[in-house]
Write a protein that holds these residues in place. Sequence first.
Motif, PDB file in Angstrom:
ATOM      1  N   SER A   1      -4.366  -8.500  -7.161  1.00  0.00           N
ATOM      2  CA  SER A   1      -4.736  -7.113  -6.921  1.00  0.00           C
ATOM      3  C   SER A   1      -5.862  -6.652  -7.825  1.00  0.00           C
ATOM      4  O   SER A   1      -6.707  -5.865  -7.428  1.00  0.00           O
ATOM      5  CB  SER A   1      -3.511  -6.216  -7.100  1.00  0.00           C
ATOM      6  OG  SER A   1      -2.987  -6.332  -8.398  1.00  0.00           O
TER       7      SER A   1
ATOM      8  N   LYS B   1      -6.135   6.009  -4.217  1.00  0.00           N
ATOM      9  CA  LYS B   1      -5.412   4.815  -3.782  1.00  0.00           C
ATOM     10  C   LYS B   1      -4.132   5.169  -3.014  1.00  0.00           C
ATOM     11  O   LYS B   1      -3.733   4.441  -2.101  1.00  0.00           O
ATOM     12  CB  LYS B   1      -5.068   3.933  -4.982  1.00  0.00           C
ATOM     13  CG  LYS B   1      -4.468   2.593  -4.565  1.00  0.00           C
ATOM     14  CD  LYS B   1      -4.110   1.717  -5.750  1.00  0.00           C
ATOM     15  CE  LYS B   1      -3.437   0.432  -5.271  1.00  0.00           C
ATOM     16  NZ  LYS B   1      -2.999  -0.424  -6.399  1.00  0.00           N
TER      17      LYS B   1
ATOM     18  N   ASN C   1      -3.200   3.562   0.545  1.00  0.00           N
ATOM     19  CA  ASN C   1      -1.939   2.889   0.881  1.00  0.00           C
ATOM     20  C   ASN C   1      -1.314   3.499   2.135  1.00  0.00           C
ATOM     21  O   ASN C   1      -0.836   2.786   3.019  1.00  0.00           O
ATOM     22  CB  ASN C   1      -0.950   3.020  -0.291  1.00  0.00           C
ATOM     23  CG  ASN C   1      -1.087   1.896  -1.293  1.00  0.00           C
ATOM     24  OD1 ASN C   1      -1.358   0.753  -0.923  1.00  0.00           O
ATOM     25  ND2 ASN C   1      -0.925   2.207  -2.566  1.00  0.00           N
ATOM     26  N   ASN C   2      -1.330   4.811   2.198  1.00  0.00           N
ATOM     27  CA  ASN C   2      -0.780   5.507   3.358  1.00  0.00           C
ATOM     28  C   ASN C   2      -1.567   5.149   4.619  1.00  0.00           C
ATOM     29  O   ASN C   2      -1.000   4.961   5.692  1.00  0.00           O
ATOM     30  CB  ASN C   2      -0.815   7.022   3.114  1.00  0.00           C
ATOM     31  CG  ASN C   2       0.112   7.781   4.045  1.00  0.00           C
ATOM     32  OD1 ASN C   2       0.859   7.199   4.832  1.00  0.00           O
ATOM     33  ND2 ASN C   2       0.066   9.097   3.956  1.00  0.00           N
TER      34      ASN C   2
ATOM     35  N   SER D   1      -3.073   2.356   5.223  1.00  0.00           N
ATOM     36  CA  SER D   1      -2.789   0.985   5.647  1.00  0.00           C
ATOM     37  C   SER D   1      -1.559   0.922   6.558  1.00  0.00           C
ATOM     38  O   SER D   1      -1.569   0.214   7.570  1.00  0.00           O
ATOM     39  CB  SER D   1      -2.609   0.072   4.425  1.00  0.00           C
ATOM     40  OG  SER D   1      -1.458   0.421   3.681  1.00  0.00           O
TER      41      SER D   1
ATOM     42  N   GLU E   1     -10.111  -3.089   1.480  1.00  0.00           N
ATOM     43  CA  GLU E   1      -9.977  -3.192   0.030  1.00  0.00           C
ATOM     44  C   GLU E   1     -10.943  -4.214  -0.566  1.00  0.00           C
ATOM     45  O   GLU E   1     -10.878  -4.536  -1.740  1.00  0.00           O
ATOM     46  CB  GLU E   1      -8.540  -3.552  -0.356  1.00  0.00           C
ATOM     47  CG  GLU E   1      -8.075  -4.911   0.139  1.00  0.00           C
ATOM     48  CD  GLU E   1      -6.631  -5.222  -0.269  1.00  0.00           C
ATOM     49  OE1 GLU E   1      -6.403  -6.347  -0.739  1.00  0.00           O
ATOM     50  OE2 GLU E   1      -5.757  -4.347  -0.132  1.00  0.00           O
TER      51      GLU E   1
ATOM     52  N   LEU F   1      -3.454  -3.209  -1.759  1.00  0.00           N
ATOM     53  CA  LEU F   1      -2.801  -2.134  -1.029  1.00  0.00           C
ATOM     54  C   LEU F   1      -1.409  -2.567  -0.585  1.00  0.00           C
ATOM     55  O   LEU F   1      -1.153  -3.748  -0.360  1.00  0.00           O
ATOM     56  CB  LEU F   1      -3.637  -1.741   0.191  1.00  0.00           C
ATOM     57  CG  LEU F   1      -5.005  -1.120  -0.111  1.00  0.00           C
ATOM     58  CD1 LEU F   1      -5.762  -0.860   1.177  1.00  0.00           C
ATOM     59  CD2 LEU F   1      -4.858   0.166  -0.919  1.00  0.00           C
ATOM     60  N   LYS F   2      -0.507  -1.606  -0.449  1.00  0.00           N
ATOM     61  CA  LYS F   2       0.885  -1.880  -0.088  1.00  0.00           C
ATOM     62  C   LYS F   2       1.227  -1.140   1.215  1.00  0.00           C
ATOM     63  O   LYS F   2       1.605   0.037   1.188  1.00  0.00           O
ATOM     64  CB  LYS F   2       1.836  -1.426  -1.198  1.00  0.00           C
ATOM     65  CG  LYS F   2       1.441  -1.882  -2.599  1.00  0.00           C
ATOM     66  CD  LYS F   2       1.451  -3.390  -2.749  1.00  0.00           C
ATOM     67  CE  LYS F   2       1.051  -3.808  -4.169  1.00  0.00           C
ATOM     68  NZ  LYS F   2       0.934  -5.274  -4.286  1.00  0.00           N
TER      69      LYS F   2
ATOM     70  N   ASN G   1       5.568   3.965   1.597  1.00  0.00           N
ATOM     71  CA  ASN G   1       4.314   4.648   1.279  1.00  0.00           C
ATOM     72  C   ASN G   1       3.808   5.505   2.434  1.00  0.00           C
ATOM     73  O   ASN G   1       2.714   6.075   2.356  1.00  0.00           O
ATOM     74  CB  ASN G   1       3.228   3.624   0.917  1.00  0.00           C
ATOM     75  CG  ASN G   1       3.499   2.929  -0.404  1.00  0.00           C
ATOM     76  OD1 ASN G   1       4.026   3.538  -1.331  1.00  0.00           O
ATOM     77  ND2 ASN G   1       3.153   1.647  -0.489  1.00  0.00           N
TER      78      ASN G   1
END
Length: 454
Positions: free
Chosen positions: A3, A91, A95-96, A98, A163, A225-226, A231
Motif C-alpha cells: 500500500s 482517501k 475507499n467509498n 471503490s 490508485e 484502497l479497501k 467502507n
Amino acid sequence: MQSNDNSKSVDTMLGNPKKALISMSIPLIVSLLITSFYNLIDAAWVSGLGADALAGVGFFTPVFMILVGFGNGLGSGAAFAISKYLGEENKIKANNASIHSILIDIVLSIIITILLLIFLNPILSLMGAGQTIGYATDYGVIILVGSIFVILSNALYGIFRGEGDTKRPMYAMIASAILNMILDPIFIYTLKLGVKGAAIATLISAIFVILILIYWFYIKKDTYLKPNLSNFKYEKDISTDIVKVGIPASIQLLNNAFFAAVFSALLAFVGSTDSVAVYSTGWRVVIIGTTPLLAIGTALISVIAANYGAKNYNNIQVAHRYAMKVSIVIGIIVAVLTNVFAGNIASIFASSESSVRIAGELTGFLSWIVIYYPTMGVGVASTYVFQGIGKGITAMFQTIMRETGFTIFFAYLLAIVFGFGVWGAWMGIVLGEVVSNNITMVWADWEIKKLIEK
C-alpha cells in the motif's frame, strides 16, 4: 505492490506526470498486448475449423465488444473518481468510491446480460450472419451466460488504476491469457467442442481473473484502497462521478460495437462473409498494434484526474502533450512493421483449406489500415483528457463522431457511392480516423488552455 508503494504512485502522478504516465503505461501495454495476443491465438485456433466458423465468431465480436466496453467504461469511471479523490487528499471517499463502483458494475452487468441473451439472434440476423449464425450463437450464448465475469474483471482493473497500480492488473491479465492459450486447443480439438470450446476457455479464464482480484482485495488485503462493504456509505456525488464518466465511456465503446456491426453488414453487402472474416480477424491484429496507444491513454485518465482533483492544471497540459509525442512515435513504428510483415501475419490464419482463401485479402487489409496509426496517437490521448477531467459525454461524442460519423460516412462513400467495394471500406476507416483524430487533438488542447487560464 504494497500500500505504501501505491501512495508513492499517487505522489508521482501529482509531482511528475511524465514519469507517472510511463510507469503506469508500461504494465498496461504488457497486459493489453497479452490480452490482445490471446484473442489473436483464439482466432488462429478457430480458423482451423474453417472460414465459416471464423466468420461466425466474427459476427459475435461486436456483441462481445459490448461486454468488454461496459467493463472498461465503468473501470474508467472508477479510475476517474478514485484518482480525483486521492488528488483531493480524501482517501475515505476514495475507499467509498471503490465499493460503489463494484456494486454499480454488478447491477449493470446483470441487466446487460439479460438483454443481450434475449436479443442475440435478432442482432446476429440484422448483421447478416446468414449461414454462419449457428457458429455465432454456439459461441455467443456461452460467453453471455458468464458475461458478469467479463464485465466485472475489466471494471475492477479501474480501481487499481485509480490508485496508480497498473502492475497487478498486468499480472492478472497475463495469468488469464496463459490459461486461455492452454485451454483453447484442449476444448476446441481434444474435447471436440469446436467454437463452444473456445467460448468455454475464454469464460474460465475470466473467472480465474476474478478469483485473483478477490484474493488481493479480500484475503491478502494489501491494496491501498479497501473496497469493503464496511467502507460503503451511499453518496450521490460518488455515484455521479463514476457514472458521468463510466456510462459515456461504456457507450462510446458500445458505439465501437455498433460500428463493427454496421461495418460487418456493409462488408457483407459489397463483399461476402469472407470479407467479414477478414475484418474481424484483421481487427484483432489492429488491436494489438494500437494497444500501446490505448494503454498510454488509459494511464492518462488517472494522471489527469489526480491533477484535476489537486487543481494542477499545468500538469494536465504536460501529461497530454507528452502522451501525444510518445504515441506518435510508437504509431509510426508499429505501422511500418505491420505493413512490412502483413503477408507473414496473414499466413497465420491460413491453417485450413477453407480459411486459406482469405489470406490475400487479409494481407491487403493489414497493409492499408496502418496509415491512420500515427494520428490515433493524438486522438486517443486527446479523448482520454476529457474522461480525466470528468467530461465523459464530450469524450463519448468524440468517439461517436469518429466511428459512426466520419468513418462510416467515408466507408459508405468510397465503397458504395464511388464503387471501390471492400477496399473502399478499408480506406473509409483510414480517412475517417485521420480527420476526426486531428479535430479531437485541437479540441483537447483548447479545453486544457481554458482550465489553465481559469
